[in-house]
Design an enzyme around this catalytic site. Structure first.
Site, short mmCIF file in Angstrom:
data_model
loop_
_atom_site.label_atom_id
_atom_site.label_comp_id
_atom_site.label_asym_id
_atom_site.label_seq_id
_atom_site.Cartn_x
_atom_site.Cartn_y
_atom_site.Cartn_z
N SER A 240 17.22 0.00 27.31
CA SER A 240 16.93 -1.17 26.48
C SER A 240 18.10 -1.46 25.55
O SER A 240 18.45 -0.67 24.69
CB SER A 240 15.67 -0.93 25.67
OG SER A 240 15.47 -2.02 24.79
N HIS B 262 17.37 -3.70 30.35
CA HIS B 262 16.15 -4.24 29.74
C HIS B 262 16.55 -4.97 28.46
O HIS B 262 17.20 -4.41 27.58
CB HIS B 262 15.17 -3.11 29.44
CG HIS B 262 13.84 -3.59 28.95
ND1 HIS B 262 12.86 -4.09 29.79
CD2 HIS B 262 13.33 -3.67 27.70
CE1 HIS B 262 11.81 -4.45 29.07
NE2 HIS B 262 12.06 -4.21 27.80
N ASP C 166 15.27 -7.29 25.29
CA ASP C 166 14.09 -7.63 24.49
C ASP C 166 14.34 -8.83 23.59
O ASP C 166 15.19 -8.79 22.70
CB ASP C 166 13.73 -6.44 23.58
CG ASP C 166 13.14 -5.28 24.35
OD1 ASP C 166 12.21 -5.52 25.16
OD2 ASP C 166 13.60 -4.14 24.16
N MET D 199 12.67 -11.22 20.77
CA MET D 199 11.57 -11.26 19.78
C MET D 199 11.75 -12.45 18.85
O MET D 199 12.86 -12.70 18.40
CB MET D 199 11.58 -9.97 18.94
CG MET D 199 11.53 -8.71 19.77
SD MET D 199 11.61 -7.27 18.70
CE MET D 199 11.65 -5.95 19.92
N HIS E 242 12.50 -9.33 28.69
CA HIS E 242 11.13 -9.15 28.18
C HIS E 242 10.95 -10.09 27.00
O HIS E 242 11.50 -9.87 25.93
CB HIS E 242 10.98 -7.67 27.77
CG HIS E 242 9.67 -7.33 27.12
ND1 HIS E 242 9.47 -6.14 26.46
CD2 HIS E 242 8.49 -8.00 27.04
CE1 HIS E 242 8.24 -6.08 25.99
NE2 HIS E 242 7.62 -7.21 26.31
N MET F 292 9.07 -11.45 24.05
CA MET F 292 8.01 -11.22 23.06
C MET F 292 8.01 -12.43 22.13
O MET F 292 8.38 -12.35 20.96
CB MET F 292 8.28 -9.91 22.31
CG MET F 292 7.96 -8.68 23.13
SD MET F 292 8.74 -7.19 22.49
CE MET F 292 10.32 -7.32 23.33
N MET G 90 3.22 -2.11 27.89
CA MET G 90 3.69 -1.60 26.61
C MET G 90 3.01 -0.27 26.30
O MET G 90 1.78 -0.17 26.31
CB MET G 90 3.38 -2.60 25.48
CG MET G 90 4.11 -3.94 25.59
SD MET G 90 5.88 -3.81 25.83
CE MET G 90 6.36 -2.81 24.41
N ASP H 232 7.19 0.64 28.95
CA ASP H 232 8.11 0.20 27.90
C ASP H 232 7.69 0.73 26.53
O ASP H 232 6.72 0.24 25.95
CB ASP H 232 8.16 -1.33 27.89
CG ASP H 232 9.25 -1.86 26.99
OD1 ASP H 232 10.06 -1.06 26.48
OD2 ASP H 232 9.28 -3.10 26.77
C1 DX5 Z 1 9.66 -2.73 22.04
C2 DX5 Z 1 10.55 -3.13 23.15
C3 DX5 Z 1 11.10 -1.98 23.91
C4 DX5 Z 1 11.99 -1.09 23.10
C5 DX5 Z 1 11.82 0.30 23.65
O1 DX5 Z 1 9.05 -3.86 21.52
O2 DX5 Z 1 9.85 -3.94 24.08
O3 DX5 Z 1 11.79 -2.41 25.08
O4 DX5 Z 1 13.35 -1.43 23.16
O5 DX5 Z 1 12.51 1.18 22.82
P1 DX5 Z 1 12.24 2.74 22.82
O6 DX5 Z 1 12.58 3.26 24.18
O7 DX5 Z 1 13.18 3.21 21.75
O8 DX5 Z 1 10.79 2.97 22.46
ZN ZN Z 2 10.82 -4.35 26.09
#
Ligand code: DX5
Ligand code: ZN
Length: 215
Positions: free
Chosen positions: A5, A30, A32, A34, A63, A65, A134, A172
Site C-alpha cells: 500500500s 495498492h 488508497d 480518501m 481503492h 474510500m 477491510m 486490506d
Molecule cells: C486503510 C487502507 C489500507 C491501508 C493498509 O484504510 O485501505 O490499504 O493502507 O495499511 P496497513 O497494511 O498498514 O494496515
Molecule cells: Zn486500501
C-alpha cells in the site's frame, strides 16, 4: 498475491518507493484514495496516481474510500487505474457502477467495511472481479487486524464457489508476517500490506517473505 500500500510510502521519496515495488516480488500497487467524507482522513488523489503510473511496472489497484465514486470513474481510468474498487457502503447502484468501471476497461472491485455482512455480496459476486475486504476500519494505515475477518473470508469464499464466480478476495488492513498464513488459509488471494512493508528495515525482503507465505 501481494499488493504493497502506497499510503505508507515516503512521499518525499515516492519515486524510490515505486522503484522498490517494481523491483520486488509484489504483484500490484495498492493505492488508497480518501476524501475526508467517507472516511475521517484525506490521502491523495489523481495527480499523485498519474505520477505513480508513469513509473509503475505493475497494475494499479485503486481503492476508493470516497462518497459518490461514480462521478470519477473516467478520471481514475485516465490517471492509470487498472483495478478500481468502490465501497458497497458508498454505492446505491452498485451493479451499475461495476458495469461502468468495466466498460472503461478496468477490473471492477467492491470494498466492504468490517461491519458489513458479506451476504450482501451474493447477488453481485458474478459481476465482481475483486472484493477488497477491510480487515481494519478504513482511513488509516498501521492499525491492528480485526480477527472476525477470518470468518468473513471463509463465508465469502463459500459464496464465490457456490455461485461459480472467479472473484478474487483481497484483505486490506493489519496484515503482518504473523497473521498472513491464517488469512491465506481462510481463502484470501491478495494481501495488501502498508505498514508491514514500509516500516521493515528491508521492504523488498519483507515483500518476498509475505509472498512466500501467500503461495
Ligand atoms: C486503510 C487502507 C489500507 C491501508 C493498509 O484504510 O485501505 O490499504 O493502507 O495499511 P496497513 O497494511 O498498514 O494496515
Ligand atoms: Zn486500501
Amino acid at each position: 498475491m501481494i499488493a504493497p500500500s502506497v499510503l505508507s510510502a515516503d512521499f518525499l521519496n515516492l519515486g524510490r518507493d515505486v522503484a522498490m515495488i517494481n523491483n520486488s516480488q509484489a504483484d500490484w500497487f495498492h493505492v488508497d484514495v480518501m476524501d475526508g467524507r467517507f472516511v475521517p482522513n484525506i490521502s491523495f488523489g489523481l495527480p499523485v496516481i498519474k505520477a505513480i503510473k508513469k513509473q509503475a511496472q505493475k497494475p494499479l489497484d485503486v481503492h476508493l474510500m470516497i462518497v459518490e465514486p461514480e462521478k470519477y470513474f473516467q478520471d481514475f481510468k485516465d490517471a492509470g487505474a487498472d483495478i478500481l474498487s468502490v465501497h458497497i457502503e458508498a454505492s446505491t447502484h452498485l451493479h451499475r457502477s461495476l458495469q461502468a468501471i468495466k466498460a472503461l476497461g478496468m477490473k471492477a472491485g467492491v470494498a466492504i467495511n468490517p461491519h458489513t455482512p458479506v451476504s450482501l455480496l451474493a447477488d453481485i459476486i458474478n459481476d465482481t472481479d475483486l472484493v477488497c475486504m477491510m480487515s481494519v476500519n478504513p482511513g488509516f494505515g498501521g492499525q491492528s487486524f480485526i480477527e472476525n475477518t477470518l470468518h468473513k473470508i471463509k463465508e465469502l469464499k463459500r459464496i464465490i464457489v457456490e455461485k461459480g464466480a472467479t472473484t478474487l478476495i483481497e484483505i486490506d488492513g493489519g496484515v503482518t508476517l504473523q497473521n498472513a498464513a491464517s488469512i491465506v488459509a481462510a481463502g484470501a488471494d491478495v494481501l495488501v500490506a502498508g505498514n508491514t512493508v514500509f516500516s521493515a528495515s528491508n521492504p523488498t525482503q519483507m515483500i518476498a517473505d509475505l509472498k512466500l507465505i501467500s503461495k
